[in-house]
Design an enzyme around this catalytic site. Structure first.
Site, mmCIF file in Angstrom:
data_model
loop_
_atom_site.group_PDB
_atom_site.id
_atom_site.type_symbol
_atom_site.label_atom_id
_atom_site.label_comp_id
_atom_site.label_asym_id
_atom_site.label_seq_id
_atom_site.Cartn_x
_atom_site.Cartn_y
_atom_site.Cartn_z
ATOM 1 N N ASP A 292 0.859 -1.192 0.000
ATOM 2 C CA ASP A 292 0.000 0.000 0.000
ATOM 3 C C ASP A 292 0.892 1.238 0.000
ATOM 4 O O ASP A 292 1.583 1.519 0.978
ATOM 5 C CB ASP A 292 -0.895 -0.037 1.245
ATOM 6 C CG ASP A 292 -1.916 1.091 1.276
ATOM 7 O OD1 ASP A 292 -1.751 2.061 0.524
ATOM 8 O OD2 ASP A 292 -2.881 0.994 2.079
ATOM 9 N N VAL A 293 0.861 1.981 -1.103
ATOM 10 C CA VAL A 293 1.722 3.154 -1.240
ATOM 11 C C VAL A 293 1.092 4.403 -0.638
ATOM 12 O O VAL A 293 1.632 5.508 -0.777
ATOM 13 C CB VAL A 293 2.085 3.402 -2.720
ATOM 14 C CG1 VAL A 293 2.791 2.195 -3.294
ATOM 15 C CG2 VAL A 293 0.847 3.762 -3.542
ATOM 16 N N GLY A 295 -1.484 7.562 0.330
ATOM 17 C CA GLY A 295 -2.048 8.641 -0.479
ATOM 18 C C GLY A 295 -0.952 9.527 -1.026
ATOM 19 O O GLY A 295 0.201 9.139 -1.113
ATOM 20 N N LEU A 297 -1.119 11.327 -4.104
ATOM 21 C CA LEU A 297 -1.241 11.691 -5.515
ATOM 22 C C LEU A 297 -1.823 13.099 -5.603
ATOM 23 O O LEU A 297 -2.938 13.360 -5.179
ATOM 24 C CB LEU A 297 -2.137 10.692 -6.237
ATOM 25 C CG LEU A 297 -2.493 10.986 -7.693
ATOM 26 C CD1 LEU A 297 -1.253 11.213 -8.546
ATOM 27 C CD2 LEU A 297 -3.339 9.851 -8.273
ATOM 28 N N GLY A 298 -1.038 14.037 -6.144
ATOM 29 C CA GLY A 298 -1.382 15.446 -6.071
ATOM 30 C C GLY A 298 -2.326 15.923 -7.155
ATOM 31 O O GLY A 298 -2.565 15.253 -8.161
ATOM 32 N N ASP A 300 -3.098 19.300 -9.638
ATOM 33 C CA ASP A 300 -2.494 20.500 -10.211
ATOM 34 C C ASP A 300 -3.518 21.631 -10.134
ATOM 35 O O ASP A 300 -4.231 21.913 -11.081
ATOM 36 C CB ASP A 300 -2.089 20.224 -11.657
ATOM 37 C CG ASP A 300 -1.166 21.298 -12.208
ATOM 38 O OD1 ASP A 300 -0.897 22.275 -11.484
ATOM 39 O OD2 ASP A 300 -0.727 21.170 -13.365
ATOM 40 N N CYS A 515 -17.987 37.599 10.948
ATOM 41 C CA CYS A 515 -17.414 38.773 11.621
ATOM 42 C C CYS A 515 -15.995 38.454 12.059
ATOM 43 O O CYS A 515 -15.658 38.488 13.246
ATOM 44 C CB CYS A 515 -18.281 39.156 12.813
ATOM 45 S SG CYS A 515 -19.956 39.593 12.359
#
Length: 648
Positions: A292-293, A295, A297-298, A300, A515
């Site tokens: 399991d790599v 999370g 993954l970005g 753009d 406010c």
């Protein structure tokens, strides 16, 4: 095939100009564009599929009494994101002749809304897409929805005895939960729970990697990271599992190097390290089979394809290729069978599918109109008028003397300060002070239009546009609908959803309804950086000006708070229909005032009763007429049933 209509243009401005200005072709090319009417076009299944005019859609929702602000969720985009994710890994597996498979999971923490999680489970069945739970409550959601025996249920987060026992029983139910050991003391709890129930869970181990990460979440990796076992702790955990006869249940290695990875090189280093840990666990006797790599993954957000916090220097296919190729290479060198690949890409799956649409309530700017000259004006006002006249004689842009502009601005500031000092000492009145301030800002406006575009400008002059910018009052609470913009400075694409064939003539930023001085949107995407102002249009009377915030489908809804008691907005799930139109799958009404009051333990009925008693007392004292008392109670009763946001 009929020819498309020519793109309309107003004021020498085309939709292509807006596309470039707001970088829509960079961050939104898969799903968003501008149509010939100058409105945002949404193509939920990609640019070749059917599309919707976003402005027309919002107007039709308004006619159903669904008013702005609106959170529009396009479920087809959600499905398309999952399809693209699996397609990228399928391509990589085929290209590198990888002998394993890929199974994705969605981290529920990214968006815990029931209809969202249900939609993900439903539309991803063909890929056996699973879920990741980081708490006991999220585990219950996953257990109730995930009935596919081939889909993985990754159990992360802190785990007590009940959490672990629930996971063991879920395995007996036919689910495939994998309890990931993230703290060493969880090993004992797993062993004890196994003895108590007489059955074991599938087990995984999360590793703390020594590889360096980058970006805002770089501390998710390394020795000081919050979760995971160090190499000595992994060795100890393996021995404990072996002594308890549970090593045969260790089937997964997990790691995580942070959300929104912006540099692909960071991932490559982590993959190499994790692959060798996986191989060593196999050699120690664990069956393994899954890597399991995590999370990361970005997205753009600004379309710059750079290794900045709002972007990534890689594509989805680049990501999949690197995961597959790196793990393949390491396993092949060590003659170890490749594992099933798992990733927990919540941001990449859910960011695109929702759009927050809000209306602008009004604008304000620094008063810069000049008042007519009167007799006996004070010397400071006379000097400011002379400075403004001198600026009108300066050439426009071409041949401008920057030093003279700087001198004029310094003079204006000095004369304004003289006027303020005279006011403080009582030598001039309010009218003279008002003239001085307006003339100062009139000078600033005259200066701003003369500044050349491609020349180094002194900092004081460069700040004039920001000082003169308009404030657009937005009918939202950023603390509720876009908390990351305030908390961590996250950039989201923000732009008008209509009038995009008109040239925007104003520079501005947004202030929300709260406010709170931090309740503003004042950072906007640019080419690899942030800008403090965005190009906007002047408001037209009797016409809504609608703004969209895009790519906010991950985290924003679940982390929003009730600052100033602004609640959730109306949320609408939209699906494209076979006839080319659309259908509303789900409508979730936003919080009413009564609901947010009750959430803070205020009893709305008791509130009404207190007002009724106070009204009766005022009537008895002759302070309030009976009709007005009734009108007050009716207003309050109606208000309690309505949205917390401003309505007509």
């Amino acid at each position: 095939m009929s020819k498309s209509k020519p793109l309309t243009k107003k004021n020498d401005w085309s939709v292509e100009d807006s596309t470039v200005l707001y970088r829509l072709d960079k961050w939104g090319k898969d799903y968003f564009s501008i149509n010939e009417s100058g409105n945002i076009k949404v193509s939920p299944t990609g640019p070749e599929g059917d599309s919707l005019d976003l402005m027309v859609l919002v107007k039709e929702l308004n006619s159903r009494n669904l008013k702005s602000p609106l959170l529009l969720r396009f479920d087809d985009i959600l499905e398309d994101r999952i399809k693209k994710l699996h397609g990228a890994f399928k391509n990589a597996i085929s290209h590198y002749e990888y002998e394993g498979e890929y199974k994705g999971v969605f981290p529920i923490k990214c968006n815990q809304q029931r209809h969202v999680v249900e939609e993900i489970v439903t539309c991803s069945r063909e890929w056996h897409f699973g879920l990741e739970a980081g708490s006991k409550a999220e585990l219950l959601i996953a257990l109730s929805l995930l009935d596919d025996p081939e889909a993985l249920l990754i159990c992360n987060g802190y785990k007590d005895k009940r959490y672990i026992e629930t996971s063991i029983l879920a395995r007996q139910l036919g689910r495939k939960p994998i309890v990931v050991i993230e703290q060493l003391d969880e090993v004992d709890r797993i062993i004890n729970a196994t003895k108590k129930i007489g059955s074991a869970p599938f087990i995984g181990i999360r590793a703390k990697l020594s590889s360096q990460s980058s970006g805002r979440w770089s501390n998710s990796i390394g020795e000081k990271s919050k979760f995971g076992l160090s190499i000595p702790e992994i060795s100890q955990a393996v021995q404990q599992l072996k002594d308890a006869g549970l090593l045969k249940e260790l089937i997964l290695l997990h790691f995580h190097i942070g959300s929104q990875i912006n540099d692909i090189a960071v991932l490559k280093n982590a993959l190499q390290e994790a692959s060798h840990i996986y191989i060593e666990l196999k050699r120690l006797g664990a069956p393994m089979g899954h890597l399991d790599v995590g999370g990361g993954l970005g997205i753009d957000y600004d379309g710059s394809r750079t290794a900045t916090q709002a972007s990534t220097n890689y594509s989805l296919q680049n990501y999949a290729n690197d995961v597959v190729a790196t793990i393949q290479e390491c396993c092949k060198e060590n003659q170890v069978q490749v594992p099933t690949l798992v990733s927990e890409n919540g941001r990449a799956v859910s960011s695109h599918f929702s759009i927050l649409v809000f209306n602008v309530l009004g604008t304000s700017s620094i008063p810069s109109d000049t008042r007519a000259t009167t007799e006996h004006e004070c010397l400071s006002v006379q000097n400011l008028r002379q400075t403004l006249r001198s600026l009108s004689e300066e050439p426009h842009n071409i041949g401008v003397d920057i030093s003279r502009l700087q001198e004029a601005w310094n003079d204006a500031l000095k004369f304004k300060e003289d006027a303020l000092a005279a006011f403080r000492l009582g030598y001039i009145g309010l009218e003279e002070r008002a003239k001085a301030e307006q003339l100062t800002w009139a000078c600033a406006k005259a200066l701003a239009v003369k500044l050349p575009k491609d020349t180094l400008i002194p900092e004081e002059l460069n700040a004039l546009n920001a000082a003169l910018a308009e404030t657009y009052y937005a009918n939202i609470s950023i603390f509720r609908s876009a908390p990351d913009t305030w908390a961590i400075g996250q950039l989201f694409p923000i732009m008008p959803i209509h009038r995009l064939n008109e040239k925007p003539t104003q520079l501005g930023h947004f202030a929300d309804l709260t406010c709170d001085s931090d309740g503003k949107l004042s950072k906007f995407i640019d080419n690899g950086q942030a800008k403090s102002l965005i190009e906007l249009h002047r408001l037209n009377s009797n016409e809504d000006y609608l703004i969209g915030m895009f790519l906010g489908g991950a985290y924003q809804e679940v982390m929003g708070n009730l600052h100033n008691l602004f609640g959730s907005t109306n949320s609408i799930h939209i699906r494209m229909a076979k006839n080319g139109g659309y259908k509303l799958d789900h409508v979730i009404r936003g919080d009413t005032k009564a609901e947010v009051l009750n959430a803070m333990e205020h009893d709305s009925e008791q509130l009404l009763e207190r007002l009724r008693i106070a009204s009766e007392s005022a009537i008895q004292q002759g302070k309030l007429k009976i009709n007005d008392a009734q009108r007050l109670i009716e207003h309050v009763e109606t208000s309690l049933r309505q949205s917390t946001y401003l309505q007509e």
